[in-house]
Design a protein around this motif. Structure first.
Motif: not given
Length: 144
Positions: A103-110
């Motif tokens: 979740q953290l990785e996705f949110l950083k990415e977007v």
């Protein structure tokens, strides 16, 4: 204390009703130097007109949209859209309820601005919070 660092969170339901009165109160709060955030954005009444009418600084994306990110395509699309819309309105975005690395990785990415949730820590009382911050400072200082 520098009041410029304070953020007052309001829920969308607080915006409903006498909008003129709410606007006056919000304008007064902003004049005092506080920032305003809509908590649990995307649940409840979610009128996009609030975003352009009220003097907001931040949106907090409700945990219900974060739980199944990045595995659920629809939730990913909604979160991406909220972030893009908020940024185009010059609002920062907080994701609530982050519990997992993916979740953290996705949110950083977007491009989510701030992440909060159990991934980092459970809610803490003042003494425990102080120890938590000190432990993180020790880690940061060791890395420098």
């Amino acid at each position: 204390m520098d009041i410029q660092n304070l953020m007052l969170e309001i829920t969308e339901s607080m915006l409903i009703g006498d909008e003129e009165r709410v606007m006056k109160i919000m304008d007064y709060i902003k004049q005092q130097g506080l920032k305003l955030s809509i908590d649990d954005f995307g649940t409840g009444y979610s009128s996009l007109s609030y975003l352009k009418r009220f003097p907001l600084d931040e949106l907090k994306v409700d945990r219900s949209f974060i739980i199944e990110v990045p595995s659920k395509k629809d939730d990913c699309a909604i979160v991406k859209a909220i972030i893009a819309m908020a940024h185009s309105l010059e609002l920062s975005v907080v994701a609530e309820g982050v519990e997992e690395q993916n979740q953290l990785e996705f949110l950083k990415e977007v491009g989510c601005d701030i992440i909060q949730g159990f991934y980092f820590s459970k809610p803490l009382v003042a003494d425990e919070f102080e120890q938590y911050v000190l432990s993180k400072n020790d880690l940061i200082n060791t890395c420098n």
